[in-house]
Scaffold this motif. Structure first.
Motif, PDB file in Angstrom:
ATOM      1  N   TRP A   1       0.810  -1.226   0.000  1.00 57.15           N
ATOM      2  CA  TRP A   1       0.000   0.000   0.000  1.00 57.15           C
ATOM      3  C   TRP A   1       0.835   1.264   0.000  1.00 57.15           C
ATOM      4  CZ3 TRP A   1      -0.277   3.777   3.814  1.00 57.15           C
ATOM      5  CH2 TRP A   1       0.289   3.472   5.057  1.00 57.15           C
TER       6      TRP A   1
ATOM      7  N   PRO B   1       4.403   3.705  -4.735  1.00 64.63           N
ATOM      8  CA  PRO B   1       3.828   4.851  -5.467  1.00 64.63           C
ATOM      9  C   PRO B   1       2.581   4.494  -6.278  1.00 64.63           C
ATOM     10  CG  PRO B   1       6.219   4.791  -5.743  1.00 64.63           C
ATOM     11  CD  PRO B   1       5.843   3.524  -5.025  1.00 64.63           C
ATOM     12  N   GLY B   2       2.559   3.292  -6.855  1.00 59.66           N
ATOM     13  CA  GLY B   2       1.421   2.947  -7.719  1.00 59.66           C
ATOM     14  C   GLY B   2       0.179   2.525  -6.966  1.00 59.66           C
ATOM     15  N   ALA B   3       0.296   2.223  -5.686  1.00 58.74           N
ATOM     16  CA  ALA B   3      -0.853   1.716  -4.931  1.00 58.74           C
ATOM     17  C   ALA B   3      -1.932   2.792  -4.791  1.00 58.74           C
ATOM     18  CB  ALA B   3      -0.396   1.259  -3.553  1.00 58.74           C
ATOM     19  N   ARG B   4      -3.171   2.382  -4.800  1.00 58.06           N
ATOM     20  CA  ARG B   4      -4.294   3.327  -4.626  1.00 58.06           C
ATOM     21  C   ARG B   4      -4.828   3.170  -3.201  1.00 58.06           C
ATOM     22  NH1 ARG B   4      -7.728   2.112 -10.013  1.00 58.06           N
ATOM     23  NH2 ARG B   4      -9.163   3.617  -9.065  1.00 58.06           N
ATOM     24  N   ALA B   5      -3.919   3.417  -2.265  1.00 59.93           N
ATOM     25  CA  ALA B   5      -4.182   3.062  -0.862  1.00 59.93           C
ATOM     26  C   ALA B   5      -5.420   3.757  -0.295  1.00 59.93           C
ATOM     27  CB  ALA B   5      -2.961   3.406  -0.018  1.00 59.93           C
ATOM     28  N   GLY B   6      -5.695   4.962  -0.761  1.00 57.68           N
ATOM     29  CA  GLY B   6      -6.855   5.688  -0.235  1.00 57.68           C
ATOM     30  C   GLY B   6      -8.162   5.291  -0.896  1.00 57.68           C
TER      31      GLY B   6
ATOM     32  N   LEU C   1      -9.148   1.897  -1.485  1.00 60.90           N
ATOM     33  CA  LEU C   1      -9.388   0.454  -1.388  1.00 60.90           C
ATOM     34  C   LEU C   1     -10.850   0.111  -1.132  1.00 60.90           C
ATOM     35  CD1 LEU C   1      -6.294  -0.621   0.752  1.00 60.90           C
ATOM     36  CD2 LEU C   1      -6.499  -0.400  -1.729  1.00 60.90           C
TER      37      LEU C   1
END
Lengths: 421, 447
Positions: free
Chosen positions: A34, A37-42, A44
């Protein structure tokens, strides 16, 4: 009662076309995912996130996606109660509803949510998965999972489960608890499968001349009576396009192998090398023989946790970064592979030859990055090697996995003897 | 009256597994195929309706041990259909009837919270409770719930579900990649609830959804049910069809809402109503009569009467008088899987006999009068005028509309009646909000 048609169990000698699928969970399977950089953590817990992941997987012609779920907050260990960490992904949506949401947004890919058997009602599970099959026009499956956590039992307050500890596994007390959970799971699958068959395919007749909407001779009480629950039936939901949606089980040992052999169509296994894949295959064949499995043999699918990059050095660096971000090495039951798409294709090819696996379920370390690498890197590589299809063929997930569409177990068979009598 | 007209709330129910759905109509489509639900939902959304509504039935109906075959039989899973519809629509509310007897708060809370996330804040729950032992045959818990515990169970379930929804703060998910902090607080999801029905504690899986609390709908008719709804619901369904009955109910419930310490505007009252249209009043009446003939065929008349008598009336002539045999409410249930029509069969039978005598009606005519769901029969202008009249004169806040045919029965209501309501200034021309709470004019939920 005989439950399946009497196709003899084939030896696992012909794995058929390669099956490829992905397992979706949160920001990916590495605890550091998460933070990349590529994760869309916000995002999910947003619909767009899940829609994008599944449509991406469909671009890669994958057979199906599984969606993880549990009736408790993640702990990183299916035996452990959730801790008080704030530095890892916590929280999830209901997987069956996520699958239902993406069904109208996709056309081909199979949708296999995880649904727990331990605290849930088989009647609800049966109609939910059957409806997913209706809404997706024959692409539904169910990944069966037990809940061993005592904190999850307390969420329901109906019974107390002893907290199983990893170090206790193998003791008589733990064995009894495991046997109880998996016995209940087998009962749940049996009850659900009966409910799926409780309407024959042509039960709805809309016969104006007799003022009958259904032919009630084609609706059946299922009368499942087990030690843990009973279900009368019939289902409220008519038989779905596949008749029997796919049932899948993740299995690491004797008891879950037996559940898979008796109840499932697909089994996910976690070999760490080709010899182990071969050994697991032998154990599964033995488990199938032990339960006198009829019908098609289990589709044996190896799970791999994948970190992919264009170069080996890049893949190694990504894994190092992930471990640094997670401040720990990931615990994984499945083999962790940090490699290039070509390297992963080599492994898949080698294991297919060695272990005669039906397919692979890839657990992307980072979403969407490693799913993207699967779709844009691995799949074209496998296609170049002639190992993977270049288009979706069959509509139904069962057909794509080489499984026939079964008649309802309650449908009256007209036997040749009777016809000639 | 100066200024703006009171804004009408409109929902749509999916024609269900009842005698009022005329499956033999040439326009009648599948009740199971998802395409039917999409057609219905998109029609409703085209009409800028507030919400879609699905009913529930957790066992097939049977009569004397034989499964009903004369009505539409079978339905899909409510949550699954609504979650799929969330992807096929963008603004309309998604309401499902879900039973508190055969579901646990933890599951209900996460399913409705998930639906609310997936739909961007459009989820609603019609809370019902069953004490029906026959339906219990399909579930682990069986039919254990005593009738007197129904509202206790419903109240505790709702309280527990709300506690679960409140267990995550709206800003609990930080997801700060730089600091490595995913949760703002370690206690996100912590909950505990103890009552006579539940003793549960732990951590909830699902972060707070866009509406915080999905909209709560209820249908309470008994005094206890009205009080429960007045204290805890955002909207109440009713089945009062005449203006004065509806207005009495409205005034009674709104008074109870005030007594419960709430603003009367916080609880909307929404009767359900089937609509039959015609180009002329005579044509509408003729169409209505034709539909009634299909709905109340001789067999259906007997089955509906049996629901009151709780005994086999197959020898009774539907064209004859109301049968003079006594009802046997104490006998084993003759018809199972349907909500009981009455708690007091003897009184209901007496009322039917009085009705028959007063208007010189035979059994079929009495049954038709009692069960007909068509509230509005007329030209589009007549129907629009009546709907508006009910709302402006405070007999209700809006309607849940339907028809005798699925999935296309709603089309003409949306195409011919809704524009007239818009012209009257009492119904929206486009959605102004994004959540169902906003459509209904309800305040945001606060923990």
């Amino acid at each position: 009662m005989s439950q399946t048609s009497s196709i003899p169990t084939a030896f696992h000698g012909s794995p058929g076309p390669l099956s490829l699928s992905v397992a979706l969970d949160g920001a990916g399977w590495h605890p550091g995912a998460w933070r990349t950089p590529g994760a869309r953590a916000g995002e999910l817990f947003t619909p767009a996130y899940w829609a994008d992941l599944v449509t991406l997987a469909e671009r890669g012609l994958l057979d199906f996606v599984t969606i993880e779920d549990a009736l408790g907050v993640q702990s990183g260990d299916h035996l452990a109660t959730a801790g008080r960490e704030t530095d890892q992904v916590r929280g999830r949506l209901d997987a069956a509803l996520v699958a239902a949401f993406v069904a109208p947004l996709t056309r081909h890919i199979g949708l296999v949510p995880t649904v727990t058997t331990t605290h849930t009602e088989p009647f609800h599970v049966a109609k939910a998965i059957a409806t997913l099959d209706h809404n997706s026009k024959g692409r539904a499956g169910w990944r069966v999972q037990v809940s061993a956590r005592s904190d999850e039992a307390a969420h329901f307050g109906r019974r107390e489960l002893p907290q199983l500890r990893r170090e206790d596994l193998g003791t008589p007390t733990a064995d009894r608890a495991v046997a109880e959970l998996f016995g209940e799971a087998a009962d749940a699958v049996e009850a659900v499968r009966r409910l799926w068959d409780s309407w024959e395919d042509d039960a709805e007749i809309r016969d104006e001349s007799t003022n009958r909407f259904v032919d009630r001779a084609k609706l059946h009480y299922v009368d499942f009576i087990g030690a843990r629950f009973t279900v009368r039936g019939p289902s409220i939901t008519p038989r779905s396009p596949q008749g029997q949606p796919i049932v899948a089980v993740l299995a690491h040992g004797r008891v879950p192998f037996a559940l898979a052999a008796s109840s499932a169509d697909v089994v996910f296994v976690t070999p760490h090398h080709a010899d182990e894949a071969r050994a697991i295959l032998a154990r599964i064949s033995a488990a199938e023989a032990e339960v006198s499995r009829t019908g098609a043999p289990l589709r044996i699918t190896a799970d791999l946790l994948v970190v992919l990059d264009d170069t080996q050095a890049g893949a190694d660096a990504r894994l190092r970064d992930l471990n640094r971000l997670a401040r720990a090495e990931p615990r994984s039951d499945a083999l962790l592979v940090a490699t290039t798409p070509a390297g992963l294709a080599d492994l898949i090819e080698a294991w297919r030859h060695a272990g005669l696996l039906h397919g692979f379920r890839l657990r992307p370390a980072v979403l969407p990055d490693d799913l993207h690498a699967v779709v844009e890197g691995l799949v074209p590589e496998l296609q170049r090697r002639g190992l993977f299809r270049t288009g979706y063929g069959k509509q139904h997930l069962r057909e794509r996995l080489g499984l026939p569409r079964p008649a309802s177990r309650y449908a009256e068979l007209v036997s040749p003897e009777r016809e000639h009598a | 009256m100066s200024g703006q007209a009171k804004q009408i709330i409109l929902g749509a129910y999916f024609p269900g597994v009842n005698h009022d759905t005329v499956w033999s109509d040439p326009a009648s489509g599948s009740h199971i195929d998802f395409d039917s639900f999409v057609h219905w939902a998109r029609t409703a959304e085209r009409g800028t309706l507030d919400l879609l509504f699905l009913a529930e039935g957790l066992r097939l109906r049977d009569r004397g041990g034989e499964i009903f075959d004369q009505d539409v039989v079978g339905r899909p899973d409510t949550f699954t259909v609504l979650a799929s519809l969330a992807a096929a629509t963008s603004r309309i509310g998604l309401a499902g009837t879900i039973n508190t007897t055969f579901n646990e708060p933890y599951e209900l809370a996460r399913q409705f919270a998930t639906l609310d996330h997936l739909s961007g804040g459009r989820a609603a729950w019609n809370v019902v409770t069953s004490s029906d032992a026959d339906t219990g045959e399909n579930f682990r818990r069986g039919g254990y719930l005593d009738h007197s515990q129904r509202y206790e169970r419903a109240g505790e379930t709702l309280a527990a579900v709300r506690a679960l929804w409140d267990s995550w703060d709206a800003d609990a998910v930080l997801a700060d990649k730089t600091s490595g902090r995913f949760l703002r607080e370690a206690g996100a999801g912590d909950f505990a609830f103890e009552g006579s029905q539940f003793d549960i504690a732990g951590r909830f899986t699902t972060p707070r959804s866009p509406q915080g609390h999905p909209v709560i709908l209820q249908a309470g008719e008994s005094p206890a049910g009205r009080d429960f709804a007045a204290a805890s619901a955002d909207a109440i369904f009713s089945r009062y069809r005449t203006f004065y009955q509806a207005r009495d109910f409205y005034q009674d419930v709104k008074a109870r809402v005030v007594k419960a310490g709430r603003d009367p505007g916080e609880v909307k009252i929404l009767p359900s109503a089937s609509v039959v249209l015609g180009d002329t009043p005579a044509e509408a009446r003729e169409r209505h009569a034709h539909i009634q003939d299909r709905q109340f065929d001789p067999y259906t008349v007997i089955v509906l009467a049996e629901m009151v008598w709780n005994r086999d009336l197959s020898g009774v002539d539907p064209e004859g008088p109301v049968p003079d045999v006594a009802p046997t409410p104490e006998a084993p249930k003759w018809i199972r899987g349907r909500a009981p029509l009455t708690q007091d069969a003897h009184t209901t039978v007496r009322q039917w006999r009085e009705l028959a005598e007063l208007d010189n009606l035979n059994l079929r005519q009495v049954v038709t009068k009692v069960f007909d769901r068509a509230v509005f029969v007329g030209t589009p202008a007549q129907v629009a005028g009546e709907i508006d009249h009910f709302v402006q004169q405070d007999a209700c806040d809006g309607f849940i509309l339907g028809s005798h045919v699925s999935p296309s029965g709603l089309d003409e209501v949306v195409d011919r009646v809704v524009p007239l309501l818009r012209d009257r200034g009492s119904f929206r021309r486009e959605y102004t909000g994004t959540t169902l709470r906003e459509h209904l004019g309800l305040r945001p939920a606060t923990p």
